[in-house]
Design an enzyme around this catalytic site. Structure first.
Site, PDB file in Angstrom:
ATOM      1  N   ASP A 348       0.852  -1.172   0.000  1.00 53.25           N
ATOM      2  CA  ASP A 348       0.000   0.000   0.000  1.00 53.25           C
ATOM      3  C   ASP A 348       0.897   1.234   0.000  1.00 53.25           C
ATOM      4  O   ASP A 348       2.089   1.138   0.311  1.00 53.25           O
ATOM      5  CB  ASP A 348      -0.890  -0.028   1.248  1.00 53.25           C
ATOM      6  CG  ASP A 348      -1.937   1.074   1.238  1.00 53.25           C
ATOM      7  OD1 ASP A 348      -2.338   1.483   0.140  1.00 53.25           O
ATOM      8  OD2 ASP A 348      -2.338   1.504   2.323  1.00 53.25           O
ATOM      9  N   ASP A 661      -1.906  -1.495   5.908  1.00 56.92           N
ATOM     10  CA  ASP A 661      -2.338  -1.103   7.246  1.00 56.92           C
ATOM     11  C   ASP A 661      -3.848  -0.953   7.363  1.00 56.92           C
ATOM     12  O   ASP A 661      -4.384  -1.031   8.443  1.00 56.92           O
ATOM     13  CB  ASP A 661      -1.668   0.211   7.671  1.00 56.92           C
ATOM     14  CG  ASP A 661      -1.947   1.347   6.693  1.00 56.92           C
ATOM     15  OD1 ASP A 661      -2.549   1.090   5.636  1.00 56.92           O
ATOM     16  OD2 ASP A 661      -1.541   2.485   6.986  1.00 56.92           O
ATOM     17  N   ASP A 665      -6.904  -3.711   3.119  1.00 58.43           N
ATOM     18  CA  ASP A 665      -5.768  -4.556   2.745  1.00 58.43           C
ATOM     19  C   ASP A 665      -5.905  -5.994   3.255  1.00 58.43           C
ATOM     20  O   ASP A 665      -5.187  -6.892   2.813  1.00 58.43           O
ATOM     21  CB  ASP A 665      -4.460  -3.973   3.316  1.00 58.43           C
ATOM     22  CG  ASP A 665      -4.142  -2.609   2.755  1.00 58.43           C
ATOM     23  OD1 ASP A 665      -4.427  -2.385   1.573  1.00 58.43           O
ATOM     24  OD2 ASP A 665      -3.615  -1.773   3.503  1.00 58.43           O
TER      25      ASP A 665
END
Length: 954
Positions: A348, A661, A665
């Site tokens: 990410d 995080d 995800d």
């Protein structure tokens, strides 16, 4: 309120209905909220506002899981065979063989359970935090309740800094901005309003909804709760997570293959040797049958590396401890090696590669561009002109931009325990930080006192404050907002300390500068002001400001804001690339921003493109796999897209690590070969899904873990090479000793019947004692070669490839020949005439085999490097070799051990022969490695592979 009507209202449909209609369907009056009794009834009916957690695994199941391994099954079979042979022999004394093997099995289970329990405790400690609470309107009164007690129909009261406790439809919103990065991946806060949407919209564009797990960055609002618990958008992701299959790690697959192969080999070898034994020497009595059974047991023990499960658990446990010291908490021992095998790291952007701290990096005014150094919320840095020093007209303009942006601002910047923290909108906080970097401006800002505000709304796209200069009483309206909106309201341009008319050419130039910043992935905010005549505005704070004041403004300039990359991330990505690992960015952010950050970090070149979620929706599975081979930046993606990308990469033969995080995800983290969650900013759902958690949220820790994982895998190969070649040596010693008993003089050595070159107790001694300690020491061997200078191993690559098997078999054969030759040297008859008894000759062969294996410990540290390279870097290995020598001396020279293991005392000539013949293994392997290095040089292996009123003075 009809329950069936209320239950039908969901987050999916509420944004298409008027707020009043949603409240009516939920049976609540927005002016008073639910009664306490009604709220209690709904809580009892719907359950707590919590995500469904994974049921705790009972301790007995965790312990039982330690025995669910094919290699353990083989050892249990060896225990059973040992007990059978002991019973057939008359059950005299204790079944030592069975007890020792059983102890190894239990020890392995204890180590595995203990280490995984420690990791679970670390994860629990990492996730400990204060229970969230929410402010609600119940019975006409504001109350603070635990967020877990929110119910459908509750009226949420939202203020700056609040965590949103449930999905809700907005009733009112004033300057409301929500930070939704944890759910959508969008780094900037999202403007919210209560207007009904005309048509269905994706999650990130539902401006009249707020969602569980997000937070209020700015403004106030009220909302009616439409969904709680698993019915929320976060709950939908949790459902997807439950449906995601967790794949075994490459190491688990490899050990399973090795264990299966060993099981087949054990059965075949034992049967072949036993049949050969019977055919060559014959079985004429029950005593002979017992000898044959004992031979089968000894071969089973020799062929199966009993120490492998224990050593593997210890090595992985040590790796877990080393990683924990580097802030990487590994939840399962088997996951330690998997990260070292990763060929792709999907990450990410927000909070992982970037700091999640909006920062002003560029100020553009009439006199040119200025750069702001330093990143994040720590106000360390300076403002510099393009030619170096910031001075004259450009300095005045920059001070005006930052000063005005700081005053037209509702954020706060504070320092606590050495850490700088913000409250409010991160974009507004960027002005507070940048202003502290420009000397002299802070004191000037302090002169102004706020007298009124025109708040930000999504329709206006700007905000203004009226401030009074305490030095002379001057009233100044400071405005900031979307540059195009501000420019429409501006009639003059700030140039130095004066202003000039904003002509069409100057207006066009200002717009071009904004577009240039946007093209560089900056978020842009314009700043303007006007001096207000006292007659236009009373200074009474109770009076409301008239938006008509926001006209005939002076355009001061524009700032470029970006969520900056982490300083250590670029170096970590470069190291990953050096190791042949591809880094892919998957984010919910804007494509231009994503490419800019990816280029800054060296993931892609500046000319690369990002593929959006909308584009991914048009691709079938084959097309998606083709895209993933070339594209390394994906923007505006949903949780489903992340999961599809991970699955496509795995289908293409990649070993995938996924870091993140946010809640969005979590499914991809669980599906990946190893999911890595952020410990500080990561949500609990993400941590639950991941196999590893970074306690410091540092991307560089991932690369350090990759290095450690590769070192661990190298060490696993070392002790596999050592154990298996040693076991092959033992098997071949017995097999060839039986087959060629007459040739080496064993057939005539005793008149008592069948004769074995090694006794079962001697084989057990070698396999469990002499083998295990050097193998364990090899498991903690320091990094000998640069493990990051090689490509990651492929999905189909084996821990033991053809070349390694060749080395294992050839070294085992050399061991066996050396041991059998030593027996022949001291036995009467055979190829070499000797004069000692069978007990002495067998003891010499037994000891020669032990010394050969100890010399082999030096060989096994590398497949191709000389044993003399960094020979003394592992003191534990030398300690284990010394221990093996001392134990062997004891078993040969101590009387009661001689009785237990069937040995006889040796003199210096015998010991010299054992050492000399045992060292043959070392010299053979040095020649073999020399040839392999020469062949590699010949092949040339390729190396592995960026006149107006006066201006306010600041």
């Amino acid at each position: 309120m009809p329950d069936e009507v209320a239950s039908s209202t969901s987050t999916e449909g509420a944004f298409l209905l008027d707020a009043e209609a949603v409240a009516a369907q939920l049976g609540v009056d927005p002016a008073t909220g639910l009664s306490d009794a009604e709220a209690a009834g709904r809580l009892a009916a719907d359950g707590p506002n919590e995500l469904r957690g994974t049921p705790p695994v009972p301790t007995w199941r965790k312990i039982l899981a330690q025995f669910q391994d094919p290699l353990i099954y083989l050892l249990l079979a060896a225990v059973a065979i040992s007990l059978l042979a002991w019973a057939v022999e008359g059950a005299h004394g204790a079944p030592v063989d069975s007890i020792v093997i059983a102890a190894i099995i239990v020890l392995n289970a204890i180590i595995g359970y203990t280490q995984e329990a420690k990791a679970a405790d670390a994860v629990a400690a990492l996730g400990a935090m204060t229970a969230a609470s929410s402010t609600v309107l119940r019975g006409g009164e504001l109350k603070t309740v635990p967020s877990s007690e929110l119910v459908r129909g509750d009226i949420l009261v939202l203020t700056e800094g609040d965590a949103v406790g449930a999905d809700a439809r907005l009733l009112t919103a004033t300057g409301l901005r929500i930070q939704e990065a944890s759910l959508t991946g969008e780094s900037a806060s999202v403007t919210k309003n209560a207007a009904t949407l005309p048509e269905p919209a994706p999650l990130g564009d539902r401006a009249n909804m707020v969602f569980k797990g997000t937070s209020v960055a700015q403004g106030v609002g009220r909302a009616v709760v439409t969904a709680t618990g698993m019915a929320t958008e976060m709950g939908a992701i949790a459902e997807m997570l439950d449906a995601t299959v967790e794949e075994p790690t490459p190491l688990q697959n490899e050990i399973k293959r090795i264990s299966k192969a060993l099981g087949i080999i054990v059965v075949i070898v034992a049967l072949v040797v036993m049949i050969t034994f019977i055919l060559v020497q014959g079985v004429t009595s029950p005593a002979d049958l017992v000898v044959v059974l004992l031979l089968g047991v000894s071969l089973a023990v020799a062929a199966v590396p009993e120490g492998l499960p224990t050593i593997l658990s210890v090595i992985l446990a040590i790796g877990v401890q080393r990683m924990a010291k580097r802030n990487a908490v590994v939840k399962k021992l088997s996951s330690v090696e998997a990260l070292g095998s990763a060929s792709v790291i999907c990450t990410d952007k927000t909070g992982t590669l970037t700091r999640n701290e909006m920062t002003i990096e560029r100020i553009v005014t009439a006199s040119g561009q200025a750069d702001v150094t330093g990143v994040g919320y720590r106000p360390i840095g300076e403002v510099v002109g393009r030619d170096g020093e910031l001075a004259g007209a450009q300095r005045f303009e920059a001070q005006l931009v930052l000063g005005a942006g700081t005053l037209a601002n509702d954020a706060q910047l504070t320092e606590r325990d050495g850490e700088w923290q913000i409250q409010g909108d991160p974009t507004e906080a960027a002005f507070l930080v940048a202003a502290r970097k420009l000397e002299g401006i802070t004191g000037q800002i302090a002169r102004f006192r706020r007298r009124g505000e025109i708040p930000f709304t999504s329709e206006r796209k700007m905000m203004s404050t009226l401030d009074q200069d305490s030095a002379d009483g001057t009233l100044v309206l400071f405005s900031k907002g979307a540059p195009d909106v501000l420019l429409e309201r501006c009639t003059r341009l700030q140039v130095g300390e004066g202003t000039v008319p904003l002509t069409a050419a100057l207006r066009q130039q200002a717009q071009a500068e904004v577009e240039a910043l946007s093209a560089q992935a900056f978020r842009t905010l314009g700043v303007a002001y006007r001096v207000v005549d006292a007659a236009e505005r009373s200074v009474d704070p109770a009076d409301e400001l008239d938006p008509a004041l926001e006209q005939e403004l002076v355009y001061a300039g524009v700032v470029g804001i970006i969520d900056p990359p982490r300083g250590e991330a670029a170096a970590a990505i470069a190291e990953a690339h050096r190791a042949g690992i591809r880094v892919i960015m998957i984010t919910g952010d804007h494509p231009v921003t994503a490419v800019r950050i990816a280029a800054d970090l060296g993931i892609v070149g500046s000319s690369a493109r990002a593929v959006t979620g909308a584009e991914l929706d048009t691709l079938d599975a084959a097309q998606l796999r083709a895209v993933t081979r070339d594209v390394s930046v994906y923007a505006r993606v949903s949780p489903e897209h992340k999961l599809r990308l991970v699955d496509a990469l795995q289908a293409d033969g990649q070993i995938v690590s996924m870091t993140g995080d946010g809640v969005n995800d979590a499914p991809a983290l669980k599906s990946a070969d190893i999911g890595v969650a952020m410990g500080i900013t990561g949500t609990e759902v993400t941590k639950e899904a991941a196999r590893m958690i970074l306690a410091d949220d540092n991307f560089a820790t991932i690369v350090a873990a990759v290095r450690q994982g590769r070192v661990i895998f190298d060490n696993i190969k070392k002790f596999l090479r050592y154990l298996l070649s040693s076991n092959v040596g033992e098997v071949l010693t017995v097999f060839l000793g039986v087959l060629f008993a007459g040739l080496i003089g064993l057939s005539d050595a005793s008149g008592e019947g069948l004769v074995l070159p090694l006794l079962a107790t001697q084989i057990l001694w070698i396999n469990l004692i002499t083998d295990s300690t050097p193998a364990l020491a090899m498991g903690i061997d320091p990094e000998v070669d640069d493990v990051m200078a090689r490509r990651p191993r492929g999905l189909t690559d084996r821990a033991i490839d053809a070349r390694m098997w060749g080395g294992i078999l050839s070294i085992g054969l050399v061991m066996a020949l050396a041991a059998l030759f030593s027996i022949d040297m001291f036995l009467p008859g055979g190829l070499v005439e000797g004069h000692d008894t069978l007990e002495v000759a067998r003891t010499v062969g037994f000891t020669t085999l032990v010394f050969a294996q100890l010399f082999n410990a030096l060989n096994a540290r590398s497949e191709t490097s000389s044993a003399f390279r960094k020979m003394f870097s592992n003191t534990w290995l030398w300690g284990s070799i010394l221990l093996g020598i001392l134990l062997q001396i004891a078993v040969v020279q101590v009387p009661f051990l001689q009785v237990a293991f069937g040995t006889a005392p040796l003199d210096l000539a015998h010991w010299g022969a054992c050492i000399a013949l045992g060292s043959v293994v070392l010299w053979y392997d040095e020649i073999r490695k020399l040839i392999l290095r020469a062949l590699a040089r010949r092949r040339g292996a390729a190396p592995v592979a960026p006149v107006a009123p006066p201006s306010p003075t600041f």
